[in-house]
Design an enzyme around this catalytic site. Structure first.
Site, PDB file in Angstrom:
ATOM      1  N   SER A 159      92.548  20.412 -68.610  1.00  0.00           N
ATOM      2  CA  SER A 159      93.359  20.374 -67.401  1.00  0.00           C
ATOM      3  C   SER A 159      92.990  19.174 -66.543  1.00  0.00           C
ATOM      4  CB  SER A 159      93.153  21.664 -66.599  1.00  0.00           C
ATOM      5  OG  SER A 159      93.721  21.542 -65.309  1.00  0.00           O
TER       6      SER A 159
ATOM      7  N   ASP B   7     104.486  21.156 -64.896  1.00  0.00           N
ATOM      8  CA  ASP B   7     105.008  22.067 -63.876  1.00  0.00           C
ATOM      9  C   ASP B   7     106.523  21.998 -63.747  1.00  0.00           C
ATOM     10  OD1 ASP B   7     102.548  23.122 -63.300  1.00  0.00           O
ATOM     11  OD2 ASP B   7     102.173  21.856 -61.552  1.00  0.00           O
TER      12      ASP B   7
ATOM     13  N   GLN C 138      93.143  19.042 -63.528  1.00  0.00           N
ATOM     14  CA  GLN C 138      92.445  19.525 -62.331  1.00  0.00           C
ATOM     15  C   GLN C 138      90.930  19.431 -62.500  1.00  0.00           C
ATOM     16  OE1 GLN C 138      93.902  23.439 -61.401  1.00  0.00           O
ATOM     17  NE2 GLN C 138      95.978  22.725 -61.002  1.00  0.00           N
TER      18      GLN C 138
ATOM     19  N   GLY D 146      94.444  28.041 -58.485  1.00  0.00           N
ATOM     20  CA  GLY D 146      93.702  27.364 -59.544  1.00  0.00           C
ATOM     21  C   GLY D 146      93.160  26.023 -59.117  1.00  0.00           C
TER      22      GLY D 146
ATOM     23  N   LYS E 169     101.709  20.003 -52.087  1.00  0.00           N
ATOM     24  CA  LYS E 169     100.480  20.771 -52.290  1.00  0.00           C
ATOM     25  C   LYS E 169      99.433  19.918 -52.985  1.00  0.00           C
ATOM     26  CE  LYS E 169     100.220  23.612 -55.744  1.00  0.00           C
ATOM     27  NZ  LYS E 169     100.301  24.743 -56.712  1.00  0.00           N
ATOM     28  N   SER E 170      99.854  19.150 -53.974  1.00  0.00           N
ATOM     29  CA  SER E 170      98.906  18.337 -54.749  1.00  0.00           C
ATOM     30  C   SER E 170      98.183  17.330 -53.866  1.00  0.00           C
ATOM     31  CB  SER E 170      99.643  17.597 -55.870  1.00  0.00           C
ATOM     32  OG  SER E 170     100.200  18.496 -56.794  1.00  0.00           O
TER      33      SER E 170
ATOM     34  N   SER F 225      98.535  14.959 -68.699  1.00  0.00           N
ATOM     35  CA  SER F 225      98.763  14.980 -67.241  1.00  0.00           C
ATOM     36  C   SER F 225      98.184  13.749 -66.554  1.00  0.00           C
ATOM     37  CB  SER F 225      98.182  16.265 -66.632  1.00  0.00           C
ATOM     38  OG  SER F 225      98.761  17.414 -67.193  1.00  0.00           O
TER      39      SER F 225
ATOM     40  N   ARG G 181      94.076  17.441 -52.293  1.00  0.00           N
ATOM     41  CA  ARG G 181      93.178  16.304 -52.527  1.00  0.00           C
ATOM     42  C   ARG G 181      92.655  15.720 -51.219  1.00  0.00           C
ATOM     43  NH1 ARG G 181      96.269  17.006 -56.851  1.00  0.00           N
ATOM     44  NH2 ARG G 181      95.663  16.160 -58.883  1.00  0.00           N
TER      45      ARG G 181
END
Length: 418
Positions: free
Chosen positions: A144, A297, A146, A69, A21-22, A172, A26
Site C-alpha cells: 500500500s 479508489d 500509505q 486506514g 482527505k489525502s 499507486s 498529509r
C-alpha cells in the site's frame, strides 16, 4: 437505516466539494512535525481527518482511529518519532484485521519501538517514540502506498534522513508523488533519485500558511452522475479544484472524457483552485480497458458507471481492493448483480464485464459493507433506477460527510427508511 433515492429530471447544480482527505491527512502530520500553531485552512471535515485532528490535539495514551486506514498508517509512523511518548494505537474491529506488519517491520528497522498488543501483524500497537537514526530501507513496491507515504512523511525528522528503495512493481505511484509534493511544500528535500529510489534529506519541515485543495475523489461521483444523466443540456459545476492537480484521482477527468463527459476549467493557472464545469460531449467509447494500479479508489465509480452506460470493460491493477474497508472485489460483484450486471473477477486483481446481464434484485437495497465508496459510487445509479435503496448510508462520513445533503440540493429526493 436505509435511504431511498430518486434522481431529478434535470441535473443542473453547483457542488460544494469537501476538501481533499489525502492532502489534509498529509499536511496535518507535517504540521504537527513542524510544531506549528496555525492549522492549514480548508481541512477536510471527514471522519478520517477528524480522527487525526483529535489524536494530535488530545494526545491521549490510547488513540482510537476508528476505521481510518490512512490515519492508522500515518499515526504509526508519526508516534514512532515522538521522542519520550508512549501510546497504544487501535481502531474498529475491521481495522484490527487490516495488516500493518510491513510498516511495523520497516519502522523497527529504522529503530522504532513498536509492539503488537494483540495478534501479530495487526493493530492494536504499543508505540514508544524516540529519535530514530533513519538511513537505508528496502521495501516492496507493491505494498500500500500509505505505508510508503507514512515512512516518507517522517523522513525529514530522522537523524540521517531516509533512502527508500522499492523492489518490484511500484503501485499507486501518484499517491507517493502527492506525498513528496506536499512535503516539499513545507520545505522538505525529498526526491526520486531513480525509478525505484527516493531520498529524503534530514532537513526539518518549515511551518507555513497552507490552503488544502478540494477533493478529486469526491468529484468522481459527480462525473458519474453527469455521464448517467439523460438530458443533453445538463450541467454540473464544482468549486475548488485545480488543473494539473497532484491528486492521483484527478485522472477521473480523462477517464470520463472517454465516457462522454467534457471538463472545462475556469482557469488553468497552476496552483489556483477554480470552478470546473461538466457537460455532455456526445462522444463515448464502446469498450473501456484500464489499469487502476495508480488510482484504485476510482474503481467502484467506473464499474458502476460503465455498466449502467452499457460500456463493457476490463479493469486491471485492482489487487489492493481486497484489503480496503471491505473486500471491494467481492462487494462489487455481489451488488452489481442486484442491478442486473454479472461482473467477473480474475486473480483477485481484475474485474470484467462483457455485457452479461441477469435479473435485478433491488428490494433489499445496496449493501455498503462499512465502506464509504460503496455508498458514494452506487447512489448515482438512482439516475437509472428510480427509488434505489442504499443500506447504512451514514458510511459516507468517512470521506464526504455532506454527500446526501449535496444530492438533495441538486434535486434528488433522499428519503430515510428504517
Amino acid at each position: 437505516m436505509q435511504y431511498k433515492i430518486n434522481a431529478p429530471e434535470v441535473l443542473r447544480h453547483t457542488a460544494q466539494l469537501p476538501a481533499s482527505k489525502s492532502i489534509s491527512n498529509r499536511v496535518l502530520v507535517i504540521h504537527a512535525l513542524t510544531g506549528g500553531q496555525t492549522l492549514p485552512s480548508n481541512l477536510s471535515d471527514c471522519d478520517d481527518t477528524e480522527v487525526i485532528i483529535d489524536a494530535l490535539n488530545n494526545n491521549t495514551y490510547e488513540i482510537n482511529i476508528k476505521a481510518a486506514g490512512t490515519a492508522m498508517r500515518f499515526m504509526t509512523a508519526y508516534l514512532a518519532v515522538k521522542d519520550g511518548e508512549e501510546h497504544v494505537l487501535t481502531g474498529t474491529e475491521r481495522m484490527l484485521h487490516r495488516p500493518i506488519g510491513v510498516l511495523v517491520d520497516a519502522l523497527r528497522h529504522l529503530g522504532a519501538s513498536i509492539e503488537y498488543v494483540g495478534e501479530e501483524g495487526y493493530p492494536p500497537l504499543r508505540i514508544k517514540g524516540s529519535q530514530l537514526e533513519g538511513g537505508e530501507l528496502v521495501v516492496a513496491g507493491n505494498i500500500s502506498s500509505q505505508y510508503i507515504s507514512a515512512l516518507l512523511l517522517i523522513g525529514p525528522c530522522l537523524e540521517n534522513g531516509l533512502t527508500l528503495h522499492m523492489t518490484g512493481d511500484i503501485i499507486s505511484r501518484p499517491y507517493i508523488d502527492l506525498t513528496l509534493w506536499t512535503m516539499r511544500e513545507f520545505g522538505a528535500d525529498a526526491e526520486w533519485s531513480d525509478y525505484d529510489t527516493i531520498v529524503v534529506k534530514p532537513l526539518p519541515y518549515r511551518e507555513r500558511p497552507y490552503l488544502v485543495e478540494n477533493d478529486w475523489s469526491a468529484a468522481s461521483y459527480w462525473y458519474e452522475m453527469m455521464a448517467l444523466s439523460r438530458q443533453q443540456d445538463d450541467e454540473i459545476r464544482m468549486e475548488g479544484l485545480m488543473d494539473g492537480s497532484k491528486q492521483g484521482d484527478s485522472q477521473v477527468r480523462y477517464l470520463f472524457s472517454l465516457l462522454g463527459v467534457k471538463t472545462t476549467f475556469g482557469t488553468t493557472q497552476a496552483g489556483v483552485p477554480t470552478q470546473v464545469t461538466l457537460q455532455h460531449s456526445g462522444h463515448s467509447i464502446a469498450r473501456l480497458e484500464y489499469n487502476f494500479v495508480n488510482s484504485p479508489d476510482l474503481a467502484q465509480t467506473l464499474v458502476v458507471g460503465c455498466a449502467l452506460l452499457g460500456v463493457p470493460f476490463r479493469f486491471t491493477g485492482l489487487s489492493t481492493l481486497k484489503i480496503k474497508e471491505t473486500d471491494r472485489i467481492e462487494a462489487l460483484k455481489h451488488e452489481m448483480r442486484k442491478l442486473g450486471y454479472v461482473i467477473r473477477s480474475v486473480d483477485d486483481s481484475e474485474l470484467i464485464w462483457d455485457g452479461e446481464l441477469c435479473e435485478t434484485n433491488l428490494e433489499a437495497g445496496i449493501d455498503t459493507y462499512e465502506d464509504h465508496r460503496m455508498a458514494l459510487a452506487f447512489a448515482p445509479a438512482a439516475l437509472r433506477y428510480p427509488g434505489l435503496r442504499i443500506n447504512n448510508p451514514q458510511v459516507v462520513t468517512k470521506s464526504y460527510p455532506h454527500y446526501w445533503k449535496d444530492l438533495e440540493k441538486a434535486g434528488y429526493t433522499v428519503k430515510r427508511e428504517e
